[in-house]
Design an enzyme around this catalytic site. Structure first.
Site, PDB file in Angstrom:
ATOM      1  N   ASN A 225       0.890  -1.064   0.006  1.00  0.00           N
ATOM      2  CA  ASN A 225       0.089   0.125   0.053  1.00  0.00           C
ATOM      3  C   ASN A 225       0.985   1.196  -0.014  1.00  0.00           C
ATOM      4  O   ASN A 225       2.141   1.204   0.458  1.00  0.00           O
ATOM      5  CB  ASN A 225      -1.091  -0.167   1.186  1.00  0.00           C
ATOM      6  N   ASP A 294      -3.964  -6.319   4.457  1.00  0.00           N
ATOM      7  CA  ASP A 294      -4.970  -7.185   5.255  1.00  0.00           C
ATOM      8  C   ASP A 294      -4.827  -8.660   4.536  1.00  0.00           C
ATOM      9  O   ASP A 294      -5.055  -9.561   5.594  1.00  0.00           O
ATOM     10  CB  ASP A 294      -6.343  -6.541   4.760  1.00  0.00           C
ATOM     11  N   LYS A 304      11.507 -16.142  -9.503  1.00  0.00           N
ATOM     12  CA  LYS A 304      10.317 -15.311 -10.134  1.00  0.00           C
ATOM     13  C   LYS A 304       9.641 -16.024 -10.856  1.00  0.00           C
ATOM     14  O   LYS A 304       9.694 -16.691 -11.768  1.00  0.00           O
ATOM     15  CB  LYS A 304      11.167 -14.118 -10.830  1.00  0.00           C
ATOM     16  N   PRO A 320      -2.186 -11.894  10.255  1.00  0.00           N
ATOM     17  CA  PRO A 320      -2.751 -11.646  11.464  1.00  0.00           C
ATOM     18  C   PRO A 320      -2.932 -10.228  12.023  1.00  0.00           C
ATOM     19  O   PRO A 320      -2.339  -8.968  11.327  1.00  0.00           O
ATOM     20  CB  PRO A 320      -1.551 -12.016  12.578  1.00  0.00           C
ATOM     21  N   LYS A 357     -11.502  -3.946  18.041  1.00  0.00           N
ATOM     22  CA  LYS A 357      -9.934  -4.463  18.354  1.00  0.00           C
ATOM     23  C   LYS A 357      -9.553  -4.218  20.166  1.00  0.00           C
ATOM     24  O   LYS A 357      -8.246  -4.376  20.234  1.00  0.00           O
ATOM     25  CB  LYS A 357      -9.022  -3.709  17.581  1.00  0.00           C
TER      26      LYS A 357
END
Ligand code: C5P
Length: 413
Positions: A225, A294, A304, A320, A357
């Site tokens: 990300n 995620d 590769k 996790p 959480k």
């Protein structure tokens, strides 16, 4: 002689900050020119003192041009005038004083409370926080006498000492004694302007995670990300500058962890999970600002993969939930803060995460607005906690946001 005090400036702009830069006689003085230039560009009012030996390396003209104000030397100090003494005026004027490079000579004078030039007289005639940025040859820095003087100043809460780095020195030695880089000095100054020198995290250990995890499929491809880790870096810096001992678990980044921070490099969510659990026990405050992927590819290929096999090679599995695991493991005295990077409504999803959480507080920050969120130097957010408090933080630098977060934690917990 131009007076350092312009009585109108603070009245017109009450947020204007005043930084007095005192330059000692070392080759690192040339780097302080960059610091002065950047301070001016960030809207800070800058005044500069040069010791006699500093002028062997850079001239008053150089720093006067960069700070847009007369530079002060010992010649000005001994000028007969009918106005108030210069060291008193400068000392009262400054919000923060920075001594860079701090030489062994000036350090020794400060340790003994001596006052034989404009710099040392100004230190003694003022009460603002003083940032000390040493730079010297490795043998000089490691001398027992120099280290004793350094320790001596560390017990005085007025002095904030920056660590020296290691590297190639101008004397061709490779070792300790290298001056902290200007961007790191600038960040420390900004922290001191925010906190006015208070060290409210002294004796605390802060554990921070930063950056986006990378979940590799093969040696060249990963799921990731756009997080750059700048928010986590700012949290680590703010904690360090407020006196905490800091551990920063971070993914690959284009920045260096600050001198004095324990940096733990990781790549994947699994590695971050292991590191955070390992360092959890010793931490008082844990801030999970990393953007954790995620999901990860179920299988990893050491070779590769050919392009054509990629569509079939991508079965995924969850990683996790690190912060949820930390919440299960933590003791009641430990404070656990999470982040919720959101688009659209940022409050409700963050409240859900806070509860699900089992966090003590959460920072909800929008990632769909200009100049905030991933990669930006700035951010905006709402802090939410389990007591039902919600505090909106207007757009500001990530360092300022980090300080606001510690102010919030210190007020609440
Ligand atoms: O579940 P979500 O990713 O939206 O939650 C964000 C918060 O949870 C952040 O503090 C992030 O660091 C943490 N997180 C985590 N482990 C994951 C995913 C997110 O610790 N696998």
């Amino acid at each position: 002689m131009q007076s350092p005090i312009d009585p109108k400036s603070k009245i017109q702009n009450p947020k204007l900050s005043r930084v007095l830069v005192a330059i000692g006689g070392g080759i690192a003085a040339y780097k302080v020119c960059e610091l002065i230039s950047t301070l001016f560009k960030t809207g800070v009012e800058v005044r500069v003192i040069l010791t006699r030996s500093a002028q062997q390396f850079i001239t008053p003209l150089t720093v006067a041009t960069l700070s847009r104000h007369q530079a002060y030397t010992d010649d000005d100090f001994w000028q007969p005038t009918y106005s108030r003494p210069l060291h008193i005026e400068l000392g009262e004027w400054a919000d923060v004083m920075v001594i860079a490079p701090l030489t062994a000579n000036t350090l020794a004078k400060l340790a003994y409370g001596m006052a034989d030039n404009l710099l040392t007289n100004t230190v003694l005639a003022s009460t603002c926080p003083v940032l000390l940025v040493p730079a010297m040859n490795t043998d000089m820095w490691e001398q027992l006498s120099v280290q004793r003087n350094w320790q001596q100043l560390s017990i005085d809460s007025r002095y904030h000492g920056m660590n020296t780095g290691s590297g190639l020195l101008a004397c061709d030695r490779v070792g300790a004694g290298r001056m902290a880089e200007p961007p790191e000095i600038l960040t420390y100054i900004q922290s001191l302007l925010h906190t006015q020198g208070k060290r409210d995290l002294i004796g605390k250990r802060v554990l921070v995670s930063a950056g986006g995890t990378r979940e590799y499929l093969d040696p060249v491809r990963f799921i990731g990300n756009p997080s750059t880790g700048k928010m986590g870096l700012a949290i680590a810096q703010a904690a360090l500058h407020r006196g905490a001992r800091v551990t920063l678990v971070h993914t690959p980044a284009n920045w260096q962890a600050p001198l004095g921070v324990q940096a733990i490099p990781v790549t994947s969510a699994e590695q971050m999970h292991q590191a955070m659990v390992e360092y959890l026990a010793n931490a008082d405050i844990i801030v999970m600002s990393a953007a954790v992927a995620d999901v990860k590819p179920r299988d990893y290929s050491t070779e590769k993969l050919p392009k054509r096999s990629l569509p079939e090679a991508l079965p995924l599995e969850p990683v996790p939930d690190i912060v949820a695991r930390l919440a299960q493991l933590k003791q009641s005295h430990q404070i656990l803060i999470g982040f919720a990077a959101q688009t659209g409504d940022i409050v409700n999803p963050a409240l859900e995460k806070l509860e699900k959480k089992k966090l003590d507080a959460i920072v909800a920050n929008p990632i769909d607005r200009a100049d905030s969120g991933f990669g930006s130097d700035n951010n905006e957010a709402i802090f939410l906690d389990t007591q039902g408090r919600q505090v909106a933080i207007a757009p500001c630098s990530k360092l300022e946001m980090a300080h606001q977060l510690f102010d919030f934690i210190n007020n609440e917990f």
